[in-house]
Design an enzyme around this catalytic site. Structure first.
Site, PDB file in Angstrom:
ATOM      1  N   LYS A 124       0.872  -1.148  -0.119  1.00 47.29           N
ATOM      2  CA  LYS A 124      -0.129  -0.059   0.091  1.00 47.29           C
ATOM      3  C   LYS A 124       0.912   1.137  -0.041  1.00 47.29           C
ATOM      4  O   LYS A 124       2.004   1.088   0.389  1.00 47.29           O
ATOM      5  CB  LYS A 124      -1.191  -0.219   1.125  1.00 47.29           C
ATOM      6  CG  LYS A 124      -2.185   0.810   1.048  1.00 47.29           C
ATOM      7  CD  LYS A 124      -3.362   0.142   0.580  1.00 47.29           C
ATOM      8  CE  LYS A 124      -4.650   0.953   0.212  1.00 47.29           C
ATOM      9  NZ  LYS A 124      -5.350   0.022  -0.051  1.00 47.29           N
ATOM     10  N   ASP A 164      -7.159   3.984  -4.237  1.00 43.46           N
ATOM     11  CA  ASP A 164      -7.875   4.142  -2.825  1.00 43.46           C
ATOM     12  C   ASP A 164      -8.387   5.544  -2.796  1.00 43.46           C
ATOM     13  O   ASP A 164      -8.536   6.170  -3.569  1.00 43.46           O
ATOM     14  CB  ASP A 164      -6.863   3.743  -1.727  1.00 43.46           C
ATOM     15  CG  ASP A 164      -7.474   3.045  -0.704  1.00 43.46           C
ATOM     16  OD1 ASP A 164      -7.731   2.256  -0.642  1.00 43.46           O
ATOM     17  OD2 ASP A 164      -7.417   3.661   0.422  1.00 43.46           O
TER      18      ASP A 164
HETATM   19  P1  NDP Z   1     -12.945   7.669  -2.524  1.00 45.92           P
HETATM   20  O1  NDP Z   1     -12.013   8.608  -2.390  1.00 45.92           O
HETATM   21  O2  NDP Z   1     -13.517   7.546  -4.157  1.00 45.92           O
HETATM   22  O3  NDP Z   1     -14.212   7.957  -1.743  1.00 45.92           O
HETATM   23  C1  NDP Z   1     -14.243   7.991  -0.290  1.00 45.92           C
HETATM   24  C2  NDP Z   1     -15.656   8.524   0.218  1.00 45.92           C
HETATM   25  O4  NDP Z   1     -15.344   8.143   1.645  1.00 45.92           O
HETATM   26  C3  NDP Z   1     -15.788   9.731  -0.102  1.00 45.92           C
HETATM   27  O5  NDP Z   1     -17.138   9.823  -0.003  1.00 45.92           O
HETATM   28  C4  NDP Z   1     -15.216  10.642   1.277  1.00 45.92           C
HETATM   29  O6  NDP Z   1     -15.986  11.793   1.499  1.00 45.92           O
HETATM   30  C5  NDP Z   1     -15.705   9.400   2.280  1.00 45.92           C
HETATM   31  N1  NDP Z   1     -14.559   9.711   3.240  1.00 45.92           N
HETATM   32  C6  NDP Z   1     -13.054   9.304   3.210  1.00 45.92           C
HETATM   33  N2  NDP Z   1     -12.764   9.840   4.548  1.00 45.92           N
HETATM   34  C7  NDP Z   1     -13.839  10.088   5.262  1.00 45.92           C
HETATM   35  C8  NDP Z   1     -13.726  10.422   6.496  1.00 45.92           C
HETATM   36  N3  NDP Z   1     -12.716  10.507   7.429  1.00 45.92           N
HETATM   37  N4  NDP Z   1     -15.091  10.691   7.312  1.00 45.92           N
HETATM   38  C9  NDP Z   1     -16.115  10.759   6.538  1.00 45.92           C
HETATM   39  N5  NDP Z   1     -16.057  10.260   5.114  1.00 45.92           N
HETATM   40  C10 NDP Z   1     -15.020  10.071   4.676  1.00 45.92           C
HETATM   41  O7  NDP Z   1     -12.565   6.430  -2.030  1.00 45.92           O
HETATM   42  P2  NDP Z   1     -12.865   4.662  -2.314  1.00 45.92           P
HETATM   43  O8  NDP Z   1     -14.289   4.710  -2.475  1.00 45.92           O
HETATM   44  O9  NDP Z   1     -11.855   3.969  -3.203  1.00 45.92           O
HETATM   45  O10 NDP Z   1     -12.562   3.939  -0.805  1.00 45.92           O
HETATM   46  C11 NDP Z   1     -13.531   3.931   0.257  1.00 45.92           C
HETATM   47  C12 NDP Z   1     -12.992   2.915   1.113  1.00 45.92           C
HETATM   48  O11 NDP Z   1     -13.101   1.631   0.504  1.00 45.92           O
HETATM   49  C13 NDP Z   1     -11.850   3.061   1.884  1.00 45.92           C
HETATM   50  O12 NDP Z   1     -11.443   2.469   2.991  1.00 45.92           O
HETATM   51  C14 NDP Z   1     -10.775   2.322   0.690  1.00 45.92           C
HETATM   52  O13 NDP Z   1      -9.380   1.686   1.352  1.00 45.92           O
HETATM   53  C15 NDP Z   1     -11.627   0.899   0.597  1.00 45.92           C
HETATM   54  N6  NDP Z   1     -11.334   0.326  -0.724  1.00 45.92           N
HETATM   55  C16 NDP Z   1     -11.390   0.661  -1.888  1.00 45.92           C
HETATM   56  C17 NDP Z   1     -11.179  -0.002  -2.934  1.00 45.92           C
HETATM   57  C18 NDP Z   1     -10.963   0.638  -4.251  1.00 45.92           C
HETATM   58  O14 NDP Z   1     -10.864  -0.030  -5.276  1.00 45.92           O
HETATM   59  N7  NDP Z   1     -11.237   1.959  -4.535  1.00 45.92           N
HETATM   60  C19 NDP Z   1     -10.923  -1.587  -2.648  1.00 45.92           C
HETATM   61  C20 NDP Z   1     -11.223  -1.778  -1.560  1.00 45.92           C
HETATM   62  C21 NDP Z   1     -11.470  -1.139  -0.335  1.00 45.92           C
HETATM   63  P3  NDP Z   1     -15.667  13.111   0.662  1.00 45.92           P
HETATM   64  O15 NDP Z   1     -16.406  12.905  -0.673  1.00 45.92           O
HETATM   65  O16 NDP Z   1     -16.295  14.206   1.532  1.00 45.92           O
HETATM   66  O17 NDP Z   1     -14.205  13.203   0.329  1.00 45.92           O
HETATM   67  O1  2IT Z   2      -7.824  -1.750  -0.713  1.00 41.23           O
HETATM   68  C1  2IT Z   2      -8.068  -2.108  -1.639  1.00 41.23           C
HETATM   69  O2  2IT Z   2      -7.844  -3.379  -1.884  1.00 41.23           O
HETATM   70  C2  2IT Z   2      -7.659  -1.347  -3.010  1.00 41.23           C
HETATM   71  N1  2IT Z   2      -7.458   0.005  -2.733  1.00 41.23           N
HETATM   72  C3  2IT Z   2      -7.521  -1.781  -4.425  1.00 41.23           C
HETATM   73  C4  2IT Z   2      -6.163  -2.354  -4.379  1.00 41.23           C
HETATM   74  C5  2IT Z   2      -5.831  -2.770  -5.991  1.00 41.23           C
HETATM   75  O3  2IT Z   2      -4.745  -3.134  -6.306  1.00 41.23           O
HETATM   76  O4  2IT Z   2      -6.744  -2.633  -6.870  1.00 41.23           O
END
Ligand code: NDP
Ligand code: 2IT
Length: 443
Positions: A124, A164
Site C-alpha cells: 500500500k 484508493d
Molecule cells: P473515494 O476517495 O472514492 O471515496 C471515499 C469516500 O469516503 C468519499 O465519499 C469521502 O468523502 C468519504 N470519506 C473519506 N474519508 C472520510 C472521513 N474521514 N470521514 C467521512 N467520510 C470520509 O475512495 P474509495 O471509495 O476508493 O474508498 C473507500 C473505502 O474503500 C476506503 O476504506 C478504501 O480503502 C476502501 N477500498 C477501496 C477500494 C477501491 O478499489 N477503490 C478497494 C477496497 C477497499 P468526501 O467525498 O467528502 O471526500
Molecule cells: O484496498 C484495496 O483493496 C484497494 N484499494 C484496491 C487495490 C488494488 O490494487 O486494486
C-alpha cells in the site's frame, strides 16, 4: 504462542501506529489459535515475519501550485509481503495519511489478496497530499512528482499500485502517464487504468459490485435474498457509488449515502436518478452531498453518519473506524443483520466484536471488498496477455471469485450452523501465505 506476548512485542516496536496495531490484533486473535494447532508455523515465526513489512519506502514530493508556490509532501510505499506474488495494493492521497495507516492497509492487503485466489502479494502507498480544492493541473503536477520517485520501486512483476481514497481514474492517468514516460515502457505496472489505455472493464465497479455479491452469498447461505433489504451505504466515492448501483439493480432499497459533510437520507429509497446526480456531483464537480439536499425525497443531515437509521443491512464504504461501538449497538438494536465492509477496517474493535457476538452476517473488509483488487489482478492478466475481456466475462469472474472467497470463509470459519466470517477470512487468507513462507525457508 500467546496473543498478549505477541502484541506486547509488536506494541513496543510500533507504539505510535494505532491503526496498524488494531489491524494486526484482529488477525492475530483468529490466527494464533490456528498456529497453536500447527506448531510448525510458530517455530518458523510466520506471524512475526508477516507483521514486519519486507520494506518501507518514504520520500519527499515537491510540486508547484498554479500560482508558482512550492509545496512539500511525504510519499510512501509499504511493500509488506511478496510471498505469493508481486506487491499489490492501492495508493491513498489524503491529509490523514501517515506510516501507521499505510502499514495497516498493507498488512490487510496481504490476507485479502491471498483470499482472491490470484497470485498477488500485499502493499500500500500514498501521500498526505490533499486533492481537495486543487486544480486538475495541480493534481497532475503532484502525481508526476510522486511517480518520479515511485517509478524506481515498482513494475509489473515487482509492485503494482492502484487507487484508493483520493486516487481515482484521473490520478491513475497522471501517474501511469509519468511511469510510462520515465521507463519508456507500456506495461501493466499499475491497475485501474482507463479502458482505452490498458484498463479492465468492470474495474471501477468491482469493489462495490463485489461487496454486494459477497452480501448476496452470506444471505443465500442462510436462505435469504438481498431483494427488498433496506440498506445503509456510507461514503459516496468509488466503492459506495457502485455498491448503491448494484443494490438498486438487485432490488434492494438504498436509504443513504454520506461524505465528510454528512448524510443524505432517502426515506423511500434512492432512485437511479438520485444516484446519477450523486455520481455527477462527486466525480465531475467534486462537491459535497449537501448540494443534493433540495432534491425531492432527500433529506440532508449535516455532520451525521448513517448508522442511526433503521435498516436490514449496512455497507460501510467510506473509511477506517467509521462504525464505533455505540453505532454498532444502534445498528443491532434496530434489527440490522448484515454488515458488509466495502471500506478497509470500518468497524472499531469493539464494534467488530459486537457484530461477531451477535452472530449476524458480518463480512470483514478483507473478504467483502476483495473484488476490487481481484479485478486488478485480472487487469494484470489481460495486460500480460495483451487482450481485453468483455464486461460479461469480467463480471462473471468477479462473481465466481466472490463465491470462492465466501466458500473459504465457510471452510475456515464455520461455527455450528453459523459462519464466523472474521475467523474464516483471517485464517483462510493466512494459510496460503504462511505455506509459501515455509517453502522458502528462512528469509
Ligand atoms: P473515494 O476517495 O472514492 O471515496 C471515499 C469516500 O469516503 C468519499 O465519499 C469521502 O468523502 C468519504 N470519506 C473519506 N474519508 C472520510 C472521513 N474521514 N470521514 C467521512 N467520510 C470520509 O475512495 P474509495 O471509495 O476508493 O474508498 C473507500 C473505502 O474503500 C476506503 O476504506 C478504501 O480503502 C476502501 N477500498 C477501496 C477500494 C477501491 O478499489 N477503490 C478497494 C477496497 C477497499 P468526501 O467525498 O467528502 O471526500
Ligand atoms: O484496498 C484495496 O483493496 C484497494 N484499494 C484496491 C487495490 C488494488 O490494487 O486494486
Amino acid at each position: 504462542m500467546q496473543l498478549d506476548t505477541f502484541m506486547a512485542g509488536l506494541e513496543r516496536r510500533n507504539h505510535s501506529q494505532p491503526e496498524f496495531l488494531q489491524a494486526v490484533r484482529e488477525v492475530a486473535e483468529k490466527v494464533i489459535p490456528y498456529i497453536n494447532a500447527h506448531p510448525e508455523y510458530e517455530e518458523a515465526r510466520v506471524l512475526e515475519r508477516l507483521a514486519e513489512p519486507d520494506r518501507v519506502l518514504m520520500f519527499r514530493v515537491t510540486w508547484e501550485d498554479d500560482e508558482g508556490g512550492i509545496h512539500v509532501n511525504r510519499g510512501y510505499r509499504v511493500q509488506q509481503s511478496n510471498a505469493i506474488g508481486p506487491y499489490k495494493g492501492g495508493l491513498r492521497f489524503d491529509p490523514s495519511v501517515n506510516l501507521g495507516i499505510l502499514k495497516f492497509l498493507a498488512f490487510e492487503q496481504v490476507f485479502k489478496n491471498s483470499l482472491t485466489t490470484l497470485p498477488m502479494g500485499g502493499g500500500k502507498g500514498g501521500s498526505d497530499f490533499d486533492p481537495k480544492g486543487k486544480s486538475d493541473r495541480e493534481v497532475m503536477r503532484f502525481c508526476q512528482a510522486f511517480m518520479t520517485e515511485l517509478q524506481r520501486h515498482i513494475g509489473k512483476d515487482t509492485d503494482v499500485p492502484a487507487g484508493d481514497i483520493g486516487v481515482g481514474g484521473r490520478e491513475i492517468g497522471y501517474l501511469f502517464g509519468q511511469y510510462k514516460r520515465l521507463r519508456n515502457a507500456f506495461t501493466g505496472a499499475m491497475t485501474g487504468k482507463g479502458a482505452k489505455w490498458g484498463g479492465s472493464l468492470i474495474r471501477p465497479e468491482a469493489t462495490g459490485y463485489g461487496s454486494v455479491y459477497f452480501a448476496r452469498e452470506m444471505l443465500a447461505h442462510r436462505g435469504e435474498e438481498i431483494a427488498g433489504k433496506r440498506c445503509l451505504v456510507s461514503g459516496s466515492g468509488n466503492v459506495a457509488q457502485f455498491t448503491a448501483e448494484k443494490l438498486l439493480e438487485l432490488g434492494a432499497t438504498v436509504l443513504t449515502l454520506s461524505d465528510r459533510s454528512g448524510t443524505i437520507h432517502a426515506p423511500d429509497g434512492l432512485t437511479r436518478d438520485d444516484l446519477s446526480a450523486a455520481m455527477d456531483l462527486k466525480n465531475n464537480r467534486r462537491g459535497n452531498l449537501e448540494e443534493l439536499a433540495d432534491r425531492d425525497g432527500l433529506e440532508f443531515h449535516e455532520g451525521i453518519k448513517p448508522w442511526g437509521i433503521e435498516c436490514d443491512a449496512a455497507f460501510p464504504s467510506a473509511t477506517q473506524n467509521e462504525i464505533q461501538d455505540v453505532d454498532a449497538k444502534t445498528l443491532l438494536d434496530n434489527g440490522c443483520t448484515v454488515v458488509c465492509e466495502g471500506a478497509n477496517m470500518p468497524s472499531s474493535p469493539d464494534a467488530a466484536h459486537r457484530f461477531e457476538q451477535a452472530g449476524i452476517m458480518y463480512g470483514p473488509g478483507k473478504a467483502a471488498n476483495a473484488g476490487g483488487v481481484a479485478i486488478s489482478g485480472l487487469e494484470m492478466t489481460q495486460n500480460s496477455m495483451r487482450i481485453s475481456w468483455s464486461r460479461e466475462e469480467v463480471d462473471q469472474r468477479l462473481q465466481s471469485i466472490m463465491q470462492s472467497i465466501h466458500a473459504t470463509c465457510v471452510e475456515y470459519g464455520s461455527d455450528g450452523d453459523r459462519v464466523n466470517y472474521v475467523q474464516g477470512a483471517n485464517v483462510g487468507g493466512f494459510v496460503k501465505v504462511a505455506d509459501a513462507l515455509m517453502a522458502y525457508g528462512t528469509m
